[in-house]
Scaffold this active site. Structure first.
Site, PDB file in Angstrom:
ATOM      1  N   CYS A  47      -1.159   1.949  -1.785  1.00  0.00           N
ATOM      2  CA  CYS A  47      -2.147   1.578  -0.779  1.00  0.00           C
ATOM      3  C   CYS A  47      -3.263   0.719  -1.364  1.00  0.00           C
ATOM      4  O   CYS A  47      -3.926   1.138  -2.325  1.00  0.00           O
ATOM      5  CB  CYS A  47      -2.737   2.851  -0.174  1.00  0.00           C
ATOM      6  SG  CYS A  47      -4.164   2.570   0.898  1.00  0.00           S
ATOM      7  N   TRP A  80       1.160  12.221   3.735  1.00  0.00           N
ATOM      8  CA  TRP A  80       1.378  11.945   2.316  1.00  0.00           C
ATOM      9  C   TRP A  80       1.794  13.225   1.597  1.00  0.00           C
ATOM     10  O   TRP A  80       1.215  14.285   1.793  1.00  0.00           O
ATOM     11  CB  TRP A  80       0.104  11.378   1.689  1.00  0.00           C
ATOM     12  CG  TRP A  80      -0.293  10.051   2.241  1.00  0.00           C
ATOM     13  CD1 TRP A  80      -1.232   9.801   3.205  1.00  0.00           C
ATOM     14  CD2 TRP A  80       0.244   8.770   1.878  1.00  0.00           C
ATOM     15  NE1 TRP A  80      -1.326   8.456   3.453  1.00  0.00           N
ATOM     16  CE2 TRP A  80      -0.421   7.798   2.656  1.00  0.00           C
ATOM     17  CE3 TRP A  80       1.218   8.368   0.961  1.00  0.00           C
ATOM     18  CZ2 TRP A  80      -0.148   6.433   2.549  1.00  0.00           C
ATOM     19  CZ3 TRP A  80       1.503   7.003   0.847  1.00  0.00           C
ATOM     20  CH2 TRP A  80       0.819   6.055   1.650  1.00  0.00           C
ATOM     21  N   VAL A 113      -3.519  10.609   8.944  1.00  0.00           N
ATOM     22  CA  VAL A 113      -3.892  11.133   7.626  1.00  0.00           C
ATOM     23  C   VAL A 113      -3.795   9.989   6.634  1.00  0.00           C
ATOM     24  O   VAL A 113      -2.704   9.491   6.351  1.00  0.00           O
ATOM     25  CB  VAL A 113      -2.972  12.299   7.218  1.00  0.00           C
ATOM     26  CG1 VAL A 113      -3.289  12.771   5.819  1.00  0.00           C
ATOM     27  CG2 VAL A 113      -3.104  13.440   8.221  1.00  0.00           C
ATOM     28  N   VAL A 115      -5.189   7.655   3.058  1.00  0.00           N
ATOM     29  CA  VAL A 115      -5.751   7.604   1.712  1.00  0.00           C
ATOM     30  C   VAL A 115      -6.532   6.298   1.595  1.00  0.00           C
ATOM     31  O   VAL A 115      -6.228   5.337   2.299  1.00  0.00           O
ATOM     32  CB  VAL A 115      -4.637   7.657   0.639  1.00  0.00           C
ATOM     33  CG1 VAL A 115      -4.034   9.031   0.574  1.00  0.00           C
ATOM     34  CG2 VAL A 115      -3.552   6.596   0.886  1.00  0.00           C
ATOM     35  N   TYR A 178      -2.381  -7.474   7.429  1.00  0.00           N
ATOM     36  CA  TYR A 178      -1.842  -6.430   8.305  1.00  0.00           C
ATOM     37  C   TYR A 178      -1.743  -6.920   9.746  1.00  0.00           C
ATOM     38  O   TYR A 178      -0.776  -6.623  10.455  1.00  0.00           O
ATOM     39  CB  TYR A 178      -2.719  -5.176   8.234  1.00  0.00           C
ATOM     40  CG  TYR A 178      -2.433  -4.305   7.041  1.00  0.00           C
ATOM     41  CD1 TYR A 178      -1.608  -3.189   7.158  1.00  0.00           C
ATOM     42  CD2 TYR A 178      -2.986  -4.585   5.797  1.00  0.00           C
ATOM     43  CE1 TYR A 178      -1.339  -2.380   6.075  1.00  0.00           C
ATOM     44  CE2 TYR A 178      -2.721  -3.781   4.700  1.00  0.00           C
ATOM     45  CZ  TYR A 178      -1.898  -2.687   4.840  1.00  0.00           C
ATOM     46  OH  TYR A 178      -1.620  -1.893   3.761  1.00  0.00           O
TER      47      TYR A 178
END
Length: 338
Positions: A47, A80, A113, A115, A178
């Site tokens: 990421c 994750w 969820v 990171v 993105y």
């Protein structure tokens, strides 16, 4: 997914961080004081938003103060996973999936969820997933725990210019790739594509005559640009259709990103295996076969860049970070080494 994202048939949108608490020096307003050993940083090396924190933590020497959990690059519908750890469980938090820390903070949390995430070890609760603020706080609120010789990544006198540069980089590069990759109409895609290369052209002009984005040292702005550029040829050029040119075909940006890659604290956090496996295996709406490309050739990352001729002092009045802790080293074969 990585960062905070919403996918689907509607126009791509990056969500604001739902958990935006700050860990501050005294914790008076936030309730979360800086404290060595209290918090655990959860990242995926795939990421780009999490990679910012990995780099900042290394440069500032916070490895002993802020422990690290690295997830599997492939997440499933339970979020994750800690499948890289013995027993598929994080050894410090004792959880199998990152969603467990989110659930401990807010029952039935409806969002994604994501990171990076910082978790309070004593309670197991998520503290923050605010990827925009975490690195700024590491640079300015965690100073008592910085290593000797840590660089000033967000110098007060340059913050206005740094913020301005980072805003353009975020809108048209970090998030722009993105928007292009997850576009659902030709018009939407072409607009995002144009934004990406418009900003890369401006950055090329800026960096043609100076080694770093703002001032003569590495700052937060360079970290935020690097994490997108280092992924560009491996995933964004093909997977996200940002294919006007490869980064390796732009002499200025290719030399700039190699300069940073070869700087301690940058390239030693990069895991090209995790990066490619995540993007090509998880984004099945874009790549339904989940086939991971064999290329590109990574050997060029360690070739001389020649940017020293522009001057600059990478760490300012400070020093390079020390060696990567043994248990945090990127596995052999996951990145090129000299």
């Amino acid at each position: 997914m990585d960062g905070n994202t919403e996918y689907g048939r509607k126009k791509f949108k990056r969500s604001r961080s739902h958990f935006a608490d700050r860990i501050t020096a005294d914790g008076k307003e936030s309730g979360w004081p800086v404290e060595a050993g209290r918090y655990r940083l959860v990242v995926s090396r795939a990421c780009p938003w999490a990679s910012r924190v990995l780099i900042s933590r290394r440069l500032l020497g916070l490895e002993d103060a802020l422990s690290l959990a690295v997830t599997d690059p492939i997440q499933d519908d339970r979020s994750w996973r800690f499948t890289l750890d013995p027993g598929d469980r994080d050894p410090v938090l004792g959880i199998r999936f990152l969603h467990e820390a989110y659930d401990a903070r807010e029952t039935d949390y409806p969002g994604g969820v994501s990171v990076p995430a910082i978790v309070d070890v004593p309670t197991g609760k998520l503290v923050t997933n605010d990827y925009q603020q975490i690195t700024l706080d590491l640079a300015t609120e965690w100073t008592a725990l910085h290593r000797e010789g840590a660089p000033d990544l967000y110098p007060e006198a340059l913050r206005g210019e740094i913020d301005e540069v980072m805003d353009g980089v975020y809108r048209e590069v970090n998030n722009g790739v993105y928007r292009a990759g997850f576009a659902t109409t030709q018009e939407e895609y072409e607009g995002a594509y144009a934004d990406v290369f418009h900003r890369l052209d401006l950055l090329t002009e800026r960096l043609a005559g100076q080694r770093y984005l703002v001032g003569d040292t590495i700052t937060e702005a360079d970290i935020r640009l690097f994490t997108t550029l280092v992924r560009f040829d491996a995933v964004y050029h093909g997977h996200f259709k940002c294919n006007r040119e490869k980064l390796a075909e732009n002499p200025v940006l290719w030399a700039y990103v190699r300069d940073l890659y070869q700087t301690p604290g940058f390239g030693d956090t990069v895991d090209f295996d995790h990066i490619k496996r995540h993007y090509y295996a998880v984004h099945t709406g874009i790549n339904p076969t989940s086939i991971v490309p064999a290329g590109p050739d990574l050997s060029g990352w360690t070739e001389p860049h020649g940017r020293e001729s522009l001057g600059g002092r990478p760490f300012g009045d400070g020093t390079p970070p020390g060696p990567v802790p043994e248990d945090e080293r990127v596995p052999e074969g996951h990145r090129p080494v000299p």
